[in-house]
Design an enzyme around this catalytic site. Structure first.
Site: not given
Length: 332
Positions: A181, A240, A242, A266, A271, A290-293
């Site tokens: 980072d 998770t 983009r 995910d 998508e 896309h279920i992580a959120g």
């Protein structure tokens, strides 16, 4: 002292999902709702409903705060957005007007971090590999060595809201956490129990790599085939964030060549994947939709976050998740 004037403005289906009975009751004690819940269509048909509104409680379906919207909302002071990204909502005009914005992206990050922790642990035990081998062989499978959760290195790409939460959750394991980072100081990373390294090193050293970078022009295609090719034997990549951040065709090529590597995705780009995508058939790819959120009742955590932010706003305190014009540039 009169209460601030407010409305709900979001898709009809999103209102009960984000703002459950407890959240609606709490908000009703703190503000005066001057109209029934609104949505994009109703405020277009009757923009006068916005004239006296000071606070908007929103979520999915919030209109863009362009010049026309702001002209209809001359008294608007703050938007409480009970969902994630506000990039398609805020505008130069809204920043110039000084409309304050807070978002529940931090609450959404909680569920993404939980999903990530589960995938990291399962991947370090090679659970996906073993379960597939048993199913495909139709019998018991003689296990092979696993990276495990003791002394293993786990890599994180980005230490934003989600990455930081994942780093903290990983403290329950006996693993070494490294991260890339460029916007985090070594001291800040050390406080999270994380060693900062270069991006290439994250992939080269880690038994599991989890991607949490925001989707920005600078990050598109940031993860390349060379990164995957450098991963240790039996390593796993978890995304998770983009799909556009990964050079997908290069990733697929490496996964075809390295059946020991696994990808837990995910998110993809596009998508969902195109019907002919090899992501559906590669044996070492796990796709989740896309279920992580935040989903279903988890979404009420976002509504509760807006209640908490409102209390801070009314008390004149700093809102924990307020988004400034500068901060918005670095959020997905």
């Amino acid at each position: 002292m009169s209460k601030p004037r407010a409305i709900y403005l979001l898709r009809p289906d999103a209102l009960p999902k984000i703002y459950g009975p407890d959240q609606q009751s709490a908000l009703a004690e703190l503000v005066e709702f001057v109209a029934p819940p609104q949505n994009f269509q109703t405020v277009q048909e009757n923009p006068a409903v916005l004239a006296d509104v000071e606070l908007i409680f929103s979520g999915w379906g919030m209109p863009e705060m362009d010049e026309a919207f702001l002209a209809d909302s001359p008294n608007l002071k703050a938007l409480f957005y009970g969902a994630g990204s506000v990039k398609k909502i805020v505008t130069d005009a809204s920043w110039a007007r000084g409309v304050r914005v807070t978002s529940a992206y931090g609450a959404n990050a909680v569920t993404v971090a939980h999903y990530t922790l589960a995938q990291v642990i399962f991947s370090l035990k090679r659970g996906w590999q073993f379960s597939r081998a048993i199913r495909e062989s139709g019998g018991w499978f003689q296990r092979t060595p696993v990276p495990g959760t003791y002394g293993t290195t786990v890599g994180l790409v980005s230490l934003g809201q989600v990455g930081r939460r994942v780093a903290k959750l990983l403290q329950i394991l006996d693993v070494k956490v490294i991260a890339y980072d460029p916007f985090t100081s070594a001291a800040d990373a050390a406080a999270l129990g994380v060693e900062l390294v270069k991006l290439d090193e994250v992939f080269r050293r880690s038994a599991a790599v989890s991607l949490h970078a925001p989707w920005l022009p600078e990050t598109v295609g940031m993860i390349t085939g060379a990164h995957f090719a450098s991963m240790p034997e039996n390593a796993t990549f978890i995304n998770t964030s983009r799909g556009a951040i990964v050079r997908e065709e290069e990733m697929i090529a490496v996964l075809q060549d390295r059946p020991d590597l696994w990808a837990v995705l995910d998110v993809t780009y596009p998508e969902p994947p195109l019907p002919e995508s090899l992501l559906y058939t590669l044996p070492n790819v796990v796709l989740t939709p896309h279920i992580a959120g935040a989903l279903d009742e988890e979404c009420q955590r976002m509504g509760q976050t807006m209640v908490d932010e409102l209390r801070r706003f009314l008390a004149g305190e700093v809102m924990e998740y307020e988004i400034t014009e500068e901060r918005a540039k670095f959020l997905a």
